[in-house]
Design a protein around this motif. Structure first.
Motif, PDB file in Angstrom:
ATOM      1  N   ARG A  85      95.322  51.577  55.811  1.00 38.24           N
ATOM      2  CA  ARG A  85      94.677  52.856  55.557  1.00 38.24           C
ATOM      3  C   ARG A  85      93.396  52.585  54.784  1.00 38.24           C
ATOM      4  NH1 ARG A  85      99.505  56.000  55.611  1.00 38.24           N
ATOM      5  NH2 ARG A  85     100.557  55.298  57.501  1.00 38.24           N
ATOM      6  N   MET A  86      92.291  53.073  55.281  1.00 40.85           N
ATOM      7  CA  MET A  86      90.995  52.771  54.690  1.00 40.85           C
ATOM      8  C   MET A  86      90.588  53.849  53.683  1.00 40.85           C
ATOM      9  SD  MET A  86      90.664  49.978  56.315  1.00 40.85           S
ATOM     10  CE  MET A  86      89.102  49.542  55.559  1.00 40.85           C
ATOM     11  N   GLY A  87      90.051  53.425  52.555  1.00 42.22           N
ATOM     12  CA  GLY A  87      89.573  54.363  51.543  1.00 42.22           C
ATOM     13  C   GLY A  87      89.350  53.649  50.225  1.00 42.22           C
ATOM     14  N   ARG A  88      88.588  54.277  49.338  1.00 40.45           N
ATOM     15  CA  ARG A  88      88.363  53.707  48.019  1.00 40.45           C
ATOM     16  C   ARG A  88      89.652  53.731  47.203  1.00 40.45           C
ATOM     17  NH1 ARG A  88      83.725  57.569  46.684  1.00 40.45           N
ATOM     18  NH2 ARG A  88      85.426  58.321  45.360  1.00 40.45           N
ATOM     19  N   LEU A  89      89.697  52.901  46.166  1.00 40.25           N
ATOM     20  CA  LEU A  89      90.876  52.808  45.312  1.00 40.25           C
ATOM     21  C   LEU A  89      91.275  54.166  44.741  1.00 40.25           C
ATOM     22  CD1 LEU A  89      92.871  50.809  43.966  1.00 40.25           C
ATOM     23  CD2 LEU A  89      91.297  50.730  42.020  1.00 40.25           C
ATOM     24  N   ASP A  90      90.309  54.995  44.394  1.00 45.25           N
ATOM     25  CA  ASP A  90      90.602  56.289  43.785  1.00 45.25           C
ATOM     26  C   ASP A  90      91.047  57.339  44.796  1.00 45.25           C
ATOM     27  OD1 ASP A  90      87.921  56.108  44.763  1.00 45.25           O
ATOM     28  OD2 ASP A  90      87.426  57.961  43.708  1.00 45.25           O
ATOM     29  N   GLN A  91      91.076  56.975  46.080  1.00 41.12           N
ATOM     30  CA  GLN A  91      91.391  57.943  47.122  1.00 41.12           C
ATOM     31  C   GLN A  91      92.744  57.710  47.794  1.00 41.12           C
ATOM     32  OE1 GLN A  91      87.980  57.065  49.591  1.00 41.12           O
ATOM     33  NE2 GLN A  91      86.786  58.774  48.750  1.00 41.12           N
ATOM     34  N   THR A 185      92.485  46.500  63.158  1.00 44.28           N
ATOM     35  CA  THR A 185      92.060  46.312  61.775  1.00 44.28           C
ATOM     36  C   THR A 185      90.557  46.096  61.680  1.00 44.28           C
ATOM     37  OG1 THR A 185      94.220  45.423  61.138  1.00 44.28           O
ATOM     38  CG2 THR A 185      92.351  44.878  59.724  1.00 44.28           C
ATOM     39  N   GLY A 186      90.023  45.284  62.581  1.00 43.92           N
ATOM     40  CA  GLY A 186      88.589  45.016  62.557  1.00 43.92           C
ATOM     41  C   GLY A 186      87.755  46.264  62.761  1.00 43.92           C
ATOM     42  N   ASP A 187      88.157  47.094  63.709  1.00 41.90           N
ATOM     43  CA  ASP A 187      87.421  48.329  63.973  1.00 41.90           C
ATOM     44  C   ASP A 187      87.510  49.282  62.784  1.00 41.90           C
ATOM     45  OD1 ASP A 187      86.707  47.454  66.497  1.00 41.90           O
ATOM     46  OD2 ASP A 187      88.405  48.416  67.477  1.00 41.90           O
ATOM     47  N   ALA A 188      88.718  49.415  62.211  1.00 42.81           N
ATOM     48  CA  ALA A 188      88.890  50.331  61.087  1.00 42.81           C
ATOM     49  C   ALA A 188      88.091  49.882  59.876  1.00 42.81           C
ATOM     50  CB  ALA A 188      90.372  50.447  60.731  1.00 42.81           C
ATOM     51  N   ALA A 189      88.163  48.580  59.566  1.00 35.43           N
ATOM     52  CA  ALA A 189      87.465  48.072  58.387  1.00 35.43           C
ATOM     53  C   ALA A 189      85.959  48.120  58.561  1.00 35.43           C
ATOM     54  CB  ALA A 189      87.918  46.645  58.101  1.00 35.43           C
ATOM     55  N   ALA A 190      85.480  47.671  59.713  1.00 35.68           N
ATOM     56  CA  ALA A 190      84.031  47.690  59.951  1.00 35.68           C
ATOM     57  C   ALA A 190      83.508  49.119  59.928  1.00 35.68           C
ATOM     58  CB  ALA A 190      83.709  47.024  61.286  1.00 35.68           C
ATOM     59  N   ALA A 192      84.762  51.661  58.227  1.00 38.50           N
ATOM     60  CA  ALA A 192      84.779  52.173  56.859  1.00 38.50           C
ATOM     61  C   ALA A 192      83.613  51.614  56.041  1.00 38.50           C
ATOM     62  CB  ALA A 192      86.104  51.820  56.186  1.00 38.50           C
ATOM     63  N   TYR A 193      83.409  50.311  56.122  1.00 41.26           N
ATOM     64  CA  TYR A 193      82.329  49.708  55.345  1.00 41.26           C
ATOM     65  C   TYR A 193      80.957  50.135  55.863  1.00 41.26           C
ATOM     66  CZ  TYR A 193      85.470  46.782  52.658  1.00 41.26           C
ATOM     67  OH  TYR A 193      86.457  46.334  51.792  1.00 41.26           O
ATOM     68  N   ALA A 194      80.831  50.164  57.182  1.00 41.50           N
ATOM     69  CA  ALA A 194      79.548  50.580  57.761  1.00 41.50           C
ATOM     70  C   ALA A 194      79.239  52.030  57.396  1.00 41.50           C
ATOM     71  CB  ALA A 194      79.580  50.403  59.277  1.00 41.50           C
ATOM     72  N   GLY A 195      80.271  52.893  57.438  1.00 44.00           N
ATOM     73  CA  GLY A 195      80.060  54.289  57.100  1.00 44.00           C
ATOM     74  C   GLY A 195      79.596  54.474  55.670  1.00 44.00           C
ATOM     75  N   SER A 196      80.150  53.657  54.748  1.00 42.51           N
ATOM     76  CA  SER A 196      79.748  53.766  53.345  1.00 42.51           C
ATOM     77  C   SER A 196      78.322  53.294  53.114  1.00 42.51           C
ATOM     78  CB  SER A 196      80.701  52.960  52.459  1.00 42.51           C
ATOM     79  OG  SER A 196      80.513  51.560  52.651  1.00 42.51           O
ATOM     80  N   MET A 197      77.798  52.489  54.055  1.00 43.29           N
ATOM     81  CA  MET A 197      76.443  51.948  53.929  1.00 43.29           C
ATOM     82  C   MET A 197      75.436  52.672  54.808  1.00 43.29           C
ATOM     83  SD  MET A 197      77.664  47.948  54.038  1.00 43.29           S
ATOM     84  CE  MET A 197      76.015  47.278  53.928  1.00 43.29           C
ATOM     85  N   GLY A 198      75.918  53.607  55.640  1.00 45.10           N
ATOM     86  CA  GLY A 198      75.019  54.342  56.501  1.00 45.10           C
ATOM     87  C   GLY A 198      74.492  53.552  57.678  1.00 45.10           C
ATOM     88  N   ILE A 199      75.281  52.570  58.151  1.00 44.23           N
ATOM     89  CA  ILE A 199      74.877  51.773  59.313  1.00 44.23           C
ATOM     90  C   ILE A 199      76.014  51.813  60.332  1.00 44.23           C
ATOM     91  CG2 ILE A 199      73.360  50.261  57.980  1.00 44.23           C
ATOM     92  CD1 ILE A 199      75.575  48.161  57.962  1.00 44.23           C
ATOM     93  N   THR A 200      75.802  51.220  61.499  1.00 40.17           N
ATOM     94  CA  THR A 200      76.837  51.190  62.528  1.00 40.17           C
ATOM     95  C   THR A 200      77.776  50.001  62.307  1.00 40.17           C
ATOM     96  OG1 THR A 200      75.614  49.764  64.057  1.00 40.17           O
ATOM     97  CG2 THR A 200      75.178  52.145  64.179  1.00 40.17           C
ATOM     98  N   PRO A 201      79.010  50.080  62.829  1.00 44.60           N
ATOM     99  CA  PRO A 201      79.906  48.933  62.738  1.00 44.60           C
ATOM    100  C   PRO A 201      79.304  47.671  63.359  1.00 44.60           C
ATOM    101  CG  PRO A 201      81.137  50.875  63.376  1.00 44.60           C
ATOM    102  CD  PRO A 201      79.686  51.263  63.417  1.00 44.60           C
TER     103      PRO A 201
END
Length: 252
Positions: A85-91, A185-190, A192-201
């Motif tokens: 499950r993808m999300g920040r620690l506080d979420q 896992t690769g799609d979910a992680a990429a 999540a990280y890409a979304g937080s940076m405003g770029i594409t996976p």
């Protein structure tokens, strides 16, 4: 190890990295049994590649003993795992945070115990799938990095038991050192990280260098099994640029 006609069990082998490995093993003439939960994906891989298939939940203790006892494989590849499950620690709730422990680690424990307690025959090899998150952490995937590091530790513990009981079974760890698109896992992680940076996976994964799609991953795992220089190592890192690197050699 010559893989022709070797009996090999691959958990989670009906899609993603596991499927890439199954394709590579079949090309080498191995006798492969794929274990997974999804009936449709299992049927497809069985029909396309001519492999044996078993539908089972790898996190069920009885499945490990039953399947290894029936197949008596020369090689076991523990590749199955849940998409975290993808999300920040506080979420994240505890359920979200711990999902990889409740699936990947639990399954790892049962299958390693089955390999040691049946036991598999001397000369058998068990490859345990880990992750680059076990090295660097993964702040967007809760307890996933810790779970994958625990599997790494467990493989080393299993080697100690094998040596103490003189079983002749080797346990080795496979560590993909990059995110790989086309896998759950690769799609979910990429994403999540890409979304937080405003770029594409696709833009995000370029930072890992040359891509390593599932079939290329499979070819590298085949090399770990076949090439004598990797016979005694314990932990192997895999990526698109460096190929295979020995992260931990055999214990003294």
């Amino acid at each position: 190890m010559n893989l022709k006609d070797r009996k090999i069990v691959v958990t989670g082998g009906s899609r993603g990295l596991g499927l890439g490995l199954v394709e590579a093993l079949v090309e080498q003439g191995a006798s492969v049994t794929v274990v997974a939960r999804g009936a449709e994906a299992l049927e497809a891989v069985g029909a396309r590649l001519g492999v044996a298939t078993i539908r089972a939940d790898v996190a069920e203790e009885g499945a490990a003993y039953r399947i290894l006892g029936e197949v008596r494989p020369d090689v076991v590849v523990l590749n199955a795992g849940v998409t975290p499950r993808m999300g920040r620690l506080d979420q994240l709730s505890w359920e979200d945070f711990s999902i990889a422990w409740e699936t990947d680690v639990k399954a790892g424990l049962y299958w390693l115990q089955a390999a040691l307690n049946l036991p598999l025959k001397p000369g058998s090899r068990v490859l345990v799938g880990s992750s680059g998150a076990a090295v660097t952490g993964s702040q967007m995937s809760g307890g996933y990095g810790g779970a994958k590091r625990m599997l790494w530790f467990m493989a080393k513990y299993a080697n100690g038991v094998s040596q103490e009981k003189k079983l002749g079974i080797r346990f080795q760890v496979i560590v993909p050192r990059q995110m790989i698109l086309g896998t759950g896992t690769g799609d979910a992680a990429a994403g999540a990280y890409a979304g937080s940076m405003g770029i594409t996976p696709e833009q995000f994964v370029t930072r890992f260098g040359a891509p390593m799609p599932p079939r290329a991953f499979g070819d590298r795992v085949v090399s770990v099994l076949e090439d004598p220089q990797y016979a005694e190592g314990v932990v192997f890192g895999l990526n698109g640029d460096a190929g295979i690197t020995v992260m931990e050699g055999a214990a003294a």
